[in-house]
Design a protein around this motif. Structure first.
Motif, PDB file in Angstrom:
ATOM      1  N   CYS A 133     -29.028  -2.409  48.921  1.00 35.00           N
ATOM      2  CA  CYS A 133     -27.667  -2.458  49.426  1.00 35.00           C
ATOM      3  C   CYS A 133     -27.647  -2.279  50.946  1.00 35.00           C
ATOM      4  O   CYS A 133     -28.422  -1.504  51.502  1.00 35.00           O
TER       5      CYS A 133
ATOM      6  N   ARG B 100     -25.372  -0.941  52.744  1.00 29.36           N
ATOM      7  CA  ARG B 100     -24.784   0.319  53.201  1.00 29.36           C
ATOM      8  C   ARG B 100     -25.873   1.324  53.563  1.00 29.36           C
ATOM      9  O   ARG B 100     -26.893   1.416  52.891  1.00 29.36           O
TER      10      ARG B 100
ATOM     11  N   CYS C 137     -28.239   3.689  51.222  1.00 32.09           N
ATOM     12  CA  CYS C 137     -28.082   3.328  49.824  1.00 32.09           C
ATOM     13  C   CYS C 137     -29.286   2.510  49.388  1.00 32.09           C
ATOM     14  O   CYS C 137     -29.669   1.559  50.058  1.00 32.09           O
TER      15      CYS C 137
ATOM     16  N   GLU D  59     -29.556   1.255  46.194  1.00 35.19           N
ATOM     17  CA  GLU D  59     -29.255   0.522  44.967  1.00 35.19           C
ATOM     18  C   GLU D  59     -29.550  -0.973  45.148  1.00 35.19           C
ATOM     19  O   GLU D  59     -29.546  -1.494  46.259  1.00 35.19           O
TER      20      GLU D  59
ATOM     21  N   CYS E 296     -24.253  -3.071  46.596  1.00 33.70           N
ATOM     22  CA  CYS E 296     -24.492  -2.737  45.200  1.00 33.70           C
ATOM     23  C   CYS E 296     -23.147  -2.679  44.460  1.00 33.70           C
ATOM     24  O   CYS E 296     -22.082  -2.788  45.065  1.00 33.70           O
TER      25      CYS E 296
ATOM     26  N   HIS F  36     -20.770   0.197  45.817  1.00 31.70           N
ATOM     27  CA  HIS F  36     -20.152  -0.048  47.117  1.00 31.70           C
ATOM     28  C   HIS F  36     -19.223  -1.252  47.076  1.00 31.70           C
ATOM     29  O   HIS F  36     -18.236  -1.306  47.810  1.00 31.70           O
TER      30      HIS F  36
HETATM   31 ZN   LIG Z   1     -24.750   0.633  47.839  1.00 27.19          ZN
END
Ligand SMILES: [Zn+2]
Length: 75
Positions: free
Chosen positions: A4, A6, A9, A11, A43, A46
């Motif tokens: 991801c 972000r 993160c 994920e 992800c 998010h």
């Molecule tokens: Zn994420």
């Protein structure tokens, strides 16, 4: 392995967001094979939290199967 976009993160990404500045539209696509420089990959978590910036609209170009909250902001 991609993750991801972000911060902090890890994920697995779920959707690709492309910010198209000339039309103030955020295109939502399924993940592309390679991440492009102007793309963001979120992800599931998010993505569900994501709200377009003021004045931007979302254009979901995926099959219409996922989103319960597709909305457009009037310009
Ligand atoms: Zn994420």
């Amino acid at each position: 392995m991609r993750s991801c976009t972000r911060n902090a993160c890890r994920e697995v990404p779920h959707v690709t967001l492309v910010f198209h500045y000339p039309s103030s539209t955020i295109w939502v696509d399924q993940l592309s094979d390679e991440r492009q420089p102007n793309e963001y990959e979120f992800c599931v978590t998010h993505w569900q939290r994501f709200q377009p910036p003021s004045g931007w609209s979302l254009d979901d170009r995926r099959r219409a199967e996922v989103l319960p909250f597709v909305h457009r902001l009037a310009g």
